[in-house]
Design a protein around this motif. Structure first.
Motif, PDB file in Angstrom:
ATOM      1  N   TYR A  33      65.339 -10.466  93.097  1.00  0.00           N
ATOM      2  CA  TYR A  33      65.871 -11.174  91.937  1.00  0.00           C
ATOM      3  C   TYR A  33      66.896 -10.278  91.255  1.00  0.00           C
ATOM      4  O   TYR A  33      66.800  -9.048  91.298  1.00  0.00           O
ATOM      5  N   LEU A  34      67.827 -10.925  90.595  1.00  0.00           N
ATOM      6  CA  LEU A  34      68.793 -10.219  89.757  1.00  0.00           C
ATOM      7  C   LEU A  34      68.769 -10.832  88.367  1.00  0.00           C
ATOM      8  O   LEU A  34      68.576 -12.047  88.222  1.00  0.00           O
ATOM      9  N   PHE A  35      68.944  -9.995  87.373  1.00  0.00           N
ATOM     10  CA  PHE A  35      68.851 -10.424  85.979  1.00  0.00           C
ATOM     11  C   PHE A  35      70.005  -9.834  85.167  1.00  0.00           C
ATOM     12  O   PHE A  35      70.528  -8.755  85.487  1.00  0.00           O
ATOM     13  N   TRP A  36      70.338 -10.549  84.108  1.00  0.00           N
ATOM     14  CA  TRP A  36      71.151  -9.992  83.031  1.00  0.00           C
ATOM     15  C   TRP A  36      70.309 -10.039  81.757  1.00  0.00           C
ATOM     16  O   TRP A  36      69.774 -11.089  81.387  1.00  0.00           O
ATOM     17  N   TYR A  37      70.211  -8.855  81.096  1.00  0.00           N
ATOM     18  CA  TYR A  37      69.524  -8.748  79.815  1.00  0.00           C
ATOM     19  C   TYR A  37      70.549  -8.418  78.740  1.00  0.00           C
ATOM     20  O   TYR A  37      71.505  -7.666  78.958  1.00  0.00           O
ATOM     21  N   LYS A  38      70.312  -8.947  77.559  1.00  0.00           N
ATOM     22  CA  LYS A  38      71.132  -8.672  76.377  1.00  0.00           C
ATOM     23  C   LYS A  38      70.310  -7.823  75.418  1.00  0.00           C
ATOM     24  O   LYS A  38      69.131  -8.100  75.188  1.00  0.00           O
ATOM     25  N   GLN A  39      70.952  -6.792  74.851  1.00  0.00           N
ATOM     26  CA  GLN A  39      70.283  -5.976  73.836  1.00  0.00           C
ATOM     27  C   GLN A  39      71.174  -5.920  72.598  1.00  0.00           C
ATOM     28  O   GLN A  39      72.111  -5.127  72.526  1.00  0.00           O
ATOM     29  N   PRO A  40      70.911  -6.743  71.597  1.00  0.00           N
ATOM     30  CA  PRO A  40      71.689  -6.701  70.356  1.00  0.00           C
ATOM     31  C   PRO A  40      71.323  -5.464  69.547  1.00  0.00           C
ATOM     32  O   PRO A  40      70.436  -4.712  69.938  1.00  0.00           O
ATOM     33  N   PRO A  41      71.988  -5.258  68.415  1.00  0.00           N
ATOM     34  CA  PRO A  41      71.682  -4.079  67.592  1.00  0.00           C
ATOM     35  C   PRO A  41      70.221  -3.988  67.162  1.00  0.00           C
ATOM     36  O   PRO A  41      69.736  -2.902  66.843  1.00  0.00           O
ATOM     37  N   ARG A  43      67.853  -4.031  69.015  1.00  0.00           N
ATOM     38  CA  ARG A  43      67.208  -3.274  70.093  1.00  0.00           C
ATOM     39  C   ARG A  43      66.314  -4.124  70.994  1.00  0.00           C
ATOM     40  O   ARG A  43      65.866  -3.665  72.052  1.00  0.00           O
ATOM     41  N   GLN A  44      66.041  -5.359  70.618  1.00  0.00           N
ATOM     42  CA  GLN A  44      65.177  -6.207  71.422  1.00  0.00           C
ATOM     43  C   GLN A  44      65.852  -6.560  72.742  1.00  0.00           C
ATOM     44  O   GLN A  44      67.029  -6.879  72.772  1.00  0.00           O
ATOM     45  N   MET A  45      65.129  -6.494  73.832  1.00  0.00           N
ATOM     46  CA  MET A  45      65.654  -6.879  75.152  1.00  0.00           C
ATOM     47  C   MET A  45      65.429  -8.372  75.358  1.00  0.00           C
ATOM     48  O   MET A  45      64.288  -8.853  75.289  1.00  0.00           O
ATOM     49  N   ILE A  46      66.511  -9.087  75.619  1.00  0.00           N
ATOM     50  CA  ILE A  46      66.465 -10.543  75.734  1.00  0.00           C
ATOM     51  C   ILE A  46      66.986 -10.952  77.103  1.00  0.00           C
ATOM     52  O   ILE A  46      68.104 -10.580  77.481  1.00  0.00           O
ATOM     53  N   LEU A  47      66.209 -11.714  77.837  1.00  0.00           N
ATOM     54  CA  LEU A  47      66.662 -12.186  79.143  1.00  0.00           C
ATOM     55  C   LEU A  47      67.727 -13.254  78.952  1.00  0.00           C
ATOM     56  O   LEU A  47      67.525 -14.231  78.238  1.00  0.00           O
ATOM     57  N   VAL A  48      68.875 -13.059  79.596  1.00  0.00           N
ATOM     58  CA  VAL A  48      69.979 -14.009  79.495  1.00  0.00           C
ATOM     59  C   VAL A  48      69.949 -14.994  80.649  1.00  0.00           C
ATOM     60  O   VAL A  48      70.037 -16.209  80.464  1.00  0.00           O
ATOM     61  N   ALA A  88      76.755  -7.174  71.891  1.00  0.00           N
ATOM     62  CA  ALA A  88      75.505  -6.544  72.329  1.00  0.00           C
ATOM     63  C   ALA A  88      75.780  -5.641  73.524  1.00  0.00           C
ATOM     64  O   ALA A  88      76.872  -5.644  74.080  1.00  0.00           O
ATOM     65  N   MET A  89      74.747  -4.883  73.902  1.00  0.00           N
ATOM     66  CA  MET A  89      74.733  -4.225  75.207  1.00  0.00           C
ATOM     67  C   MET A  89      74.202  -5.228  76.218  1.00  0.00           C
ATOM     68  O   MET A  89      73.241  -5.953  75.936  1.00  0.00           O
ATOM     69  N   TYR A  90      74.797  -5.239  77.402  1.00  0.00           N
ATOM     70  CA  TYR A  90      74.338  -6.113  78.480  1.00  0.00           C
ATOM     71  C   TYR A  90      73.949  -5.256  79.679  1.00  0.00           C
ATOM     72  O   TYR A  90      74.726  -4.401  80.130  1.00  0.00           O
ATOM     73  N   PHE A  91      72.745  -5.503  80.173  1.00  0.00           N
ATOM     74  CA  PHE A  91      72.234  -4.751  81.308  1.00  0.00           C
ATOM     75  C   PHE A  91      72.018  -5.671  82.492  1.00  0.00           C
ATOM     76  O   PHE A  91      71.399  -6.732  82.365  1.00  0.00           O
ATOM     77  N   CYS A  92      72.497  -5.241  83.625  1.00  0.00           N
ATOM     78  CA  CYS A  92      72.216  -5.888  84.894  1.00  0.00           C
ATOM     79  C   CYS A  92      70.964  -5.220  85.477  1.00  0.00           C
ATOM     80  O   CYS A  92      70.788  -3.991  85.359  1.00  0.00           O
ATOM     81  N   ALA A  93      70.087  -5.996  86.097  1.00  0.00           N
ATOM     82  CA  ALA A  93      68.834  -5.423  86.605  1.00  0.00           C
ATOM     83  C   ALA A  93      68.432  -6.081  87.912  1.00  0.00           C
ATOM     84  O   ALA A  93      68.723  -7.260  88.148  1.00  0.00           O
ATOM     85  N   PHE A  94      67.741  -5.317  88.740  1.00  0.00           N
ATOM     86  CA  PHE A  94      67.311  -5.728  90.074  1.00  0.00           C
ATOM     87  C   PHE A  94      65.796  -5.659  90.159  1.00  0.00           C
ATOM     88  O   PHE A  94      65.177  -4.746  89.609  1.00  0.00           O
ATOM     89  N   MET A  95      65.198  -6.618  90.862  1.00  0.00           N
ATOM     90  CA  MET A  95      63.768  -6.577  91.100  1.00  0.00           C
ATOM     91  C   MET A  95      63.479  -7.018  92.527  1.00  0.00           C
ATOM     92  O   MET A  95      63.958  -8.068  92.959  1.00  0.00           O
TER      93      MET A  95
ATOM     94  N   GLY B  99      56.317 -17.041  89.379  1.00  0.00           N
ATOM     95  CA  GLY B  99      56.997 -16.826  90.646  1.00  0.00           C
ATOM     96  C   GLY B  99      58.156 -15.859  90.606  1.00  0.00           C
ATOM     97  O   GLY B  99      58.664 -15.453  91.628  1.00  0.00           O
ATOM     98  N   TYR B 100      58.630 -15.495  89.442  1.00  0.00           N
ATOM     99  CA  TYR B 100      59.763 -14.578  89.411  1.00  0.00           C
ATOM    100  C   TYR B 100      59.523 -13.355  88.553  1.00  0.00           C
ATOM    101  O   TYR B 100      60.424 -12.602  88.285  1.00  0.00           O
ATOM    102  N   ASN B 101      58.272 -13.166  88.107  1.00  0.00           N
ATOM    103  CA  ASN B 101      57.901 -11.900  87.478  1.00  0.00           C
ATOM    104  C   ASN B 101      58.775 -11.513  86.295  1.00  0.00           C
ATOM    105  O   ASN B 101      59.157 -10.361  86.171  1.00  0.00           O
ATOM    106  N   GLU B 102      59.124 -12.450  85.442  1.00  0.00           N
ATOM    107  CA  GLU B 102      59.933 -12.103  84.279  1.00  0.00           C
ATOM    108  C   GLU B 102      59.196 -11.080  83.442  1.00  0.00           C
ATOM    109  O   GLU B 102      58.004 -11.215  83.179  1.00  0.00           O
ATOM    110  N   GLN B 103      59.901 -10.055  83.017  1.00  0.00           N
ATOM    111  CA  GLN B 103      59.310  -9.033  82.173  1.00  0.00           C
ATOM    112  C   GLN B 103      59.636  -9.312  80.718  1.00  0.00           C
ATOM    113  O   GLN B 103      60.768  -9.634  80.361  1.00  0.00           O
ATOM    114  N   PHE B 104      58.617  -9.184  79.882  1.00  0.00           N
ATOM    115  CA  PHE B 104      58.748  -9.371  78.446  1.00  0.00           C
ATOM    116  C   PHE B 104      58.638  -8.001  77.788  1.00  0.00           C
ATOM    117  O   PHE B 104      57.706  -7.245  78.064  1.00  0.00           O
ATOM    118  N   PHE B 105      59.574  -7.722  76.906  1.00  0.00           N
ATOM    119  CA  PHE B 105      59.676  -6.392  76.330  1.00  0.00           C
ATOM    120  C   PHE B 105      59.150  -6.349  74.900  1.00  0.00           C
ATOM    121  O   PHE B 105      59.315  -7.306  74.136  1.00  0.00           O
TER     122      PHE B 105
END
Lengths: 116, 114
Positions: A33-41, A43-48, A88-95, B99-105
């Motif tokens: 899987y690939l993800f983009w996360y947003k981190q606004p000021p 600091r919370q990590m939000i899945l985009v 925000a900061m945007y992070f790309c992530a791999f799983m 099914g996609y293991n979303e992580q919650f922070f």
């Protein structure tokens, strides 16, 4: 080991314009899987948005869409009609896609500023 | 549901002091994770627990220990803090159910070691 590279440390865009953030990754896995996360000021990590590698169709979520090129190992994020709240900061992530849960591997991030 | 909670939100330590960062989740997730975030480095995995009773090292485990106290709680301990451990620490949880293991922070803990 997997690596994720975001080559743009900082970007800026005018409000209402479109911007694309780049991400490349390296892996020998075939299912992931690939993800983009947003981190606004705050600091919370939000899945985009998320993309499953076995799906050819690019994921979309409202103003956010991705361009997933599996052969090139590229996963860019397009933000349309940019809004001030997109700053925000945007992070790309791999799983890895495995039975059970696996950790995320993050890129170093891109700081996006939306200018009024 | 509170989701993932972390305590404390901020902490200042002197070199050599010890402390434990607490993390709890109320989503009945099997897996929990500890990441650290440093400027220009993104988030890096310290330790994770795939299920209650198991823990595994991540990319940057040196100087840390973890305890998966029960399914809800996963703590991170610094036995002898060093300035290099100044960072923002995030706890996360996930479950394979969707099914996609979303992580919650969680909201993160900003730690400064002087």
């Amino acid at each position: 080991a997997q690596t994720v590279t975001q080559s743009q440390p900082e970007m800026s865009v005018q409000e209402a314009e479109t911007v694309t953030l780049s991400c490349t990754y390296d892996t020998s896995e075939s299912n992931y899987y690939l993800f983009w996360y947003k981190q606004p000021p705050s600091r919370q990590m939000i899945l985009v948005i998320r993309q499953e590698a076995y799906k050819q169709q690019n994921a979309t979520e409202n103003r956010f869409s991705v361009n997933f090129q599996k052969a090139a190992k590229s996963f860019s994020l397009k933000i349309s009609d940019s809004q001030l709240g997109d700053t925000a900061m945007y992070f790309c992530a791999f799983m890895k896609r495995r039975s059970g849960n696996t950790p995320l591997v993050f890129g170093k991030g891109t700081r996006l500023s939306v200018i009024a | 549901n509170a989701g993932v909670t972390q305590t404390p939100k901020f902490q200042v330590l002197k070199t050599g002091q010890s402390m434990t960062l607490q993390c709890a989740q109320d989503m009945n997730h099997n897996s929990m994770y500890w990441y650290r975030q440093d400027p220009g480095m993104g988030l890096r995995l310290i330790y994770y627990s795939a299920s209650e009773g198991t823990t595994d090292k991540g990319e940057v485990p040196n100087g840390y220990n973890v305890s998966r106290l029960n399914k809800r709680e996963f703590s991170l301990r610094l036995e002898s803090a060093a300035p290099s451990q100044t960072s923002v620490y995030f706890c996360a949880s996930s479950d394979e159910g969707q099914g996609y293991n979303e992580q919650f922070f969680g909201p993160g803990t900003r730690l400064t070691v002087l």
